[in-house]
Design a protein around this motif. Structure first.
Motif, PDB file in Angstrom:
ATOM      1  N   ALA A 139       6.374 -44.303  -1.618  1.00 41.73           N
ATOM      2  CA  ALA A 139       6.474 -45.368  -0.621  1.00 41.73           C
ATOM      3  C   ALA A 139       7.881 -45.440  -0.034  1.00 41.73           C
ATOM      4  O   ALA A 139       8.058 -45.693   1.161  1.00 41.73           O
ATOM      5  N   PHE A 140       8.878 -45.207  -0.870  1.00 43.91           N
ATOM      6  CA  PHE A 140      10.260 -45.224  -0.395  1.00 43.91           C
ATOM      7  C   PHE A 140      10.507 -44.114   0.622  1.00 43.91           C
ATOM      8  O   PHE A 140      11.090 -44.348   1.681  1.00 43.91           O
ATOM      9  N   HIS A 141      10.069 -42.888   0.304  1.00 41.20           N
ATOM     10  CA  HIS A 141      10.224 -41.778   1.249  1.00 41.20           C
ATOM     11  C   HIS A 141       9.504 -42.063   2.560  1.00 41.20           C
ATOM     12  O   HIS A 141      10.058 -41.875   3.649  1.00 41.20           O
ATOM     13  N   ALA A 142       8.254 -42.515   2.456  1.00 41.08           N
ATOM     14  CA  ALA A 142       7.447 -42.754   3.657  1.00 41.08           C
ATOM     15  C   ALA A 142       8.058 -43.851   4.525  1.00 41.08           C
ATOM     16  O   ALA A 142       8.125 -43.728   5.751  1.00 41.08           O
ATOM     17  N   PHE A 143       8.506 -44.921   3.895  1.00 37.79           N
ATOM     18  CA  PHE A 143       9.094 -46.029   4.644  1.00 37.79           C
ATOM     19  C   PHE A 143      10.365 -45.589   5.365  1.00 37.79           C
ATOM     20  O   PHE A 143      10.591 -45.928   6.536  1.00 37.79           O
ATOM     21  N   ALA A 144      11.206 -44.807   4.685  1.00 38.66           N
ATOM     22  CA  ALA A 144      12.445 -44.328   5.303  1.00 38.66           C
ATOM     23  C   ALA A 144      12.146 -43.425   6.499  1.00 38.66           C
ATOM     24  O   ALA A 144      12.820 -43.505   7.537  1.00 38.66           O
ATOM     25  N   ILE A 145      11.144 -42.553   6.372  1.00 38.60           N
ATOM     26  CA  ILE A 145      10.784 -41.680   7.497  1.00 38.60           C
ATOM     27  C   ILE A 145      10.294 -42.500   8.674  1.00 38.60           C
ATOM     28  O   ILE A 145      10.667 -42.244   9.833  1.00 38.60           O
ATOM     29  N   CYS A 146       9.482 -43.498   8.412  1.00 41.56           N
ATOM     30  CA  CYS A 146       8.973 -44.346   9.494  1.00 41.56           C
ATOM     31  C   CYS A 146      10.084 -45.160  10.151  1.00 41.56           C
ATOM     32  O   CYS A 146      10.051 -45.402  11.356  1.00 41.56           O
ATOM     33  N   LEU A 147      11.080 -45.572   9.376  1.00 41.88           N
ATOM     34  CA  LEU A 147      12.192 -46.325   9.956  1.00 41.88           C
ATOM     35  C   LEU A 147      12.949 -45.494  10.985  1.00 41.88           C
ATOM     36  O   LEU A 147      13.482 -46.037  11.959  1.00 41.88           O
ATOM     37  N   ILE A 164       9.130 -49.340  -9.806  1.00 42.62           N
ATOM     38  CA  ILE A 164       9.285 -47.892  -9.902  1.00 42.62           C
ATOM     39  C   ILE A 164       8.105 -47.178  -9.247  1.00 42.62           C
ATOM     40  O   ILE A 164       8.215 -46.002  -8.874  1.00 42.62           O
ATOM     41  N   SER A 165       6.986 -47.877  -9.079  1.00 40.76           N
ATOM     42  CA  SER A 165       5.839 -47.278  -8.381  1.00 40.76           C
ATOM     43  C   SER A 165       6.192 -46.897  -6.957  1.00 40.76           C
ATOM     44  O   SER A 165       5.586 -45.983  -6.388  1.00 40.76           O
ATOM     45  N   LEU A 166       7.163 -47.585  -6.374  1.00 39.75           N
ATOM     46  CA  LEU A 166       7.568 -47.305  -5.001  1.00 39.75           C
ATOM     47  C   LEU A 166       8.387 -46.024  -4.907  1.00 39.75           C
ATOM     48  O   LEU A 166       8.586 -45.497  -3.811  1.00 39.75           O
ATOM     49  N   LYS A 167       8.872 -45.516  -6.038  1.00 43.08           N
ATOM     50  CA  LYS A 167       9.609 -44.251  -6.065  1.00 43.08           C
ATOM     51  C   LYS A 167       8.744 -43.095  -6.583  1.00 43.08           C
ATOM     52  O   LYS A 167       9.219 -41.965  -6.657  1.00 43.08           O
ATOM     53  N   PRO A 223       9.743 -40.221 -11.286  1.00 37.53           N
ATOM     54  CA  PRO A 223      10.582 -41.037 -12.172  1.00 37.53           C
ATOM     55  C   PRO A 223       9.726 -42.058 -12.903  1.00 37.53           C
ATOM     56  O   PRO A 223       8.745 -42.570 -12.361  1.00 37.53           O
ATOM     57  N   THR A 224      10.082 -42.358 -14.120  1.00 36.42           N
ATOM     58  CA  THR A 224       9.326 -43.314 -14.927  1.00 36.42           C
ATOM     59  C   THR A 224      10.015 -44.666 -15.037  1.00 36.42           C
ATOM     60  O   THR A 224       9.386 -45.643 -15.449  1.00 36.42           O
ATOM     61  N   SER A 225      11.286 -44.726 -14.679  1.00 35.00           N
ATOM     62  CA  SER A 225      12.006 -46.003 -14.740  1.00 35.00           C
ATOM     63  C   SER A 225      13.276 -45.887 -13.925  1.00 35.00           C
ATOM     64  O   SER A 225      13.753 -44.787 -13.639  1.00 35.00           O
ATOM     65  N   PHE A 226      13.807 -47.024 -13.565  1.00 41.65           N
ATOM     66  CA  PHE A 226      15.104 -47.051 -12.919  1.00 41.65           C
ATOM     67  C   PHE A 226      16.175 -46.785 -13.974  1.00 41.65           C
ATOM     68  O   PHE A 226      15.991 -47.127 -15.149  1.00 41.65           O
ATOM     69  N   PRO A 227      17.297 -46.179 -13.589  1.00 44.96           N
ATOM     70  CA  PRO A 227      18.351 -45.913 -14.575  1.00 44.96           C
ATOM     71  C   PRO A 227      18.909 -47.198 -15.130  1.00 44.96           C
ATOM     72  O   PRO A 227      18.838 -48.249 -14.495  1.00 44.96           O
ATOM     73  N   GLN A 228      19.457 -47.105 -16.329  1.00 44.95           N
ATOM     74  CA  GLN A 228      20.067 -48.279 -16.940  1.00 44.95           C
ATOM     75  C   GLN A 228      21.168 -48.829 -16.057  1.00 44.95           C
ATOM     76  O   GLN A 228      21.884 -48.098 -15.384  1.00 44.95           O
ATOM     77  N   SER A 229      21.273 -50.144 -16.034  1.00 45.31           N
ATOM     78  CA  SER A 229      22.267 -50.789 -15.187  1.00 45.31           C
ATOM     79  C   SER A 229      23.664 -50.329 -15.561  1.00 45.31           C
ATOM     80  O   SER A 229      24.090 -50.439 -16.709  1.00 45.31           O
TER      81      SER A 229
END
Length: 414
Positions: free
Chosen positions: A396-404, A113-116, A277-283
């Motif tokens: 990190a997710f936003h940054a990686f997507a922009i760089c892609l 979740i740190s990546l979000k 966000p503090t966690s991924f949503p429940q499966s």
């Protein structure tokens, strides 16, 4: 028992944890997935794990142990001991989640979740991207530069999928599974036909929108023998990236603009905060999962109704989303090229190199310091090796997507 003995035993638990995780069915991938951040399980832990010798420690002692581990192991790969603490049992997991701070607060990455979550405000998190032309994959690693061994910490991975009218970059937590039906899927990037406009999709809804259902641009997964979806997981549009057309074919760097629809402009104002966000949503599989017999026999069909031309929903409670623009380079007469100060992080000239800063209006009341701050920089340092440094309010997710988006072909922009 001494503190060193506790840490040593935690490290020895590495092999055992994989066998009792709820992902035991995917055990064949465990060896590779330990290179990425290990998500604390969403479901209840097994009784055998709860009855382990570590589950009955007094809360005060347990709190002291995990605090010492978290303070002593500040960098990877040593920091995986903190992840092991969260994998011991439910009580360890809850205390570890309370102790570990977000990247914005401590500048460290721990769980998936740190990546979000937004990066630190004071200094950027430094990463690098390795491109594999043969497999069309892009791997994001934590660290300044690639190491000689194989100890680099994998953060995210992406695979480029070319289609007749667009290009998709599917982003995953691991480098060997890019299925949207997998629990390692975190989002994707999609381009238009010309490669001038991109949309970033997140696998979970924006943190502060309270969206219960996805919009019409979402991609849903349906079970072939079910009327209702097997997994109501969707792709939520959170940002768009636009490259300026170079109609006259003039010489110069690419010009780009990013509209972060999930991040309000108020996040960079004094006292502002970014969605965290503090966690991924429940499966969703736990709520809508079919019977085991159907799960084995029936394939999952992807039905996508994506349209890049539809308007994006604004951030709830904010009229203006955060807009990023590339920092204008200066022309160097001696070198006869466009230059930017990457502070030693970029060493090879490339049309892909860029720095992004906030694009604000006087009415936004953003300080000059925040306006000049480089939020994301990306550049080439070698053959198929690129650096990526990001900071608050991007994740990190936003940054990686922009760089892609910089890796896609753009004949109309160059």
């Amino acid at each position: 028992m001494s503190f060193k003995s506790i840490v040593r035993e935690l490290k020895e638990m590495k092999d055992g944890i994989g066998n009792i995780s709820r992902r035991g069915a995917e055990g064949k991938h465990w060896g590779r997935r330990t290179r990425s951040y290990i998500a604390p399980d969403q479901g209840p832990l097994s009784g055998a794990l709860q009855q382990g010798q570590w589950a009955n420690l007094p809360p005060e002692l347990l709190l002291d142990i995990i605090q010492r581990v978290e303070e002593s192991e500040t960098s990877w790969p040593a920091r995986n001991v903190v992840v092991f603490c969260a994998s011991v049992c439910k009580s360890w997991r809850e205390i570890t989640k309370e102790i570990v701070k977000t990247p914005e607060e401590c500048g460290r990455l721990t769980f998936p979740i740190s990546l979000k979550q937004p990066g630190p405000r004071d200094s950027p998190i430094q990463c690098f991207i390795r491109r594999d032309r043969a497999t069309s994959t892009f791997l994001l690693y934590f660290g300044l530069t690639p190491s000689e061994g194989s100890s680099d910490k994998l953060m995210l991975a992406a695979r480029r999928i070319r289609r007749p009218t667009s290009t998709d970059f599917v982003i995953s937590l691991v480098a060997d599974d890019f299925s949207r039906a997998s629990n390692t899927y975190v989002g994707k990037l999609r381009s238009n036909f010309l490669g001038t406009k991109f949309t970033i999709y997140d696998s979970q809804p924006p943190y502060d929108t309270g969206a219960g259902q996805p919009n019409s641009r979402s991609s849903r997964r349906f079970h072939s023998k079910q009327v209702s979806p097997r997994v109501p997981a969707c792709n939520y549009s959170v940002a768009t990236i636009s490259y300026e057309l170079n109609v006259l074919r003039t010489r110069g760097p690419r010009r780009m603009q990013c509209a972060m629809h999930s991040i309000p402009i108020s996040s960079i104002q004094e006292g502002g905060t970014a969605p965290t966000p503090t966690s991924f949503p429940q499966s969703f599989d736990e709520q809508f999962s079919p019977s085991p017999a159907l799960r084995k026999k029936d394939p999952v069909t992807d039905i996508c109704s994506t349209s890049l031309s539809e308007p994006l929903a604004p951030v709830q409670g904010s009229r203006d989303p955060l807009i990023l623009k590339n920092k204008a380079p200066r022309w160097h007469e001696h070198l006869q090229c466009w230059c930017l100060n990457f502070r030693g992080r970029v060493t090879v000239a490339s049309v892909k190199n860029f720095q992004l800063v906030a694009s604000v209006e006087p009415t936004h009341n953003v300080s000059p310091v925040e306006q000049d701050k480089v939020i994301l920089q990306f550049g080439k340092i070698g053959k198929d090796i690129f650096t990526m440094d990001y900071r608050y309010p991007l994740s990190a997710f936003h940054a990686f997507a922009i760089c892609l988006s910089s890796f896609d072909t753009k004949p109309a922009c160059e």
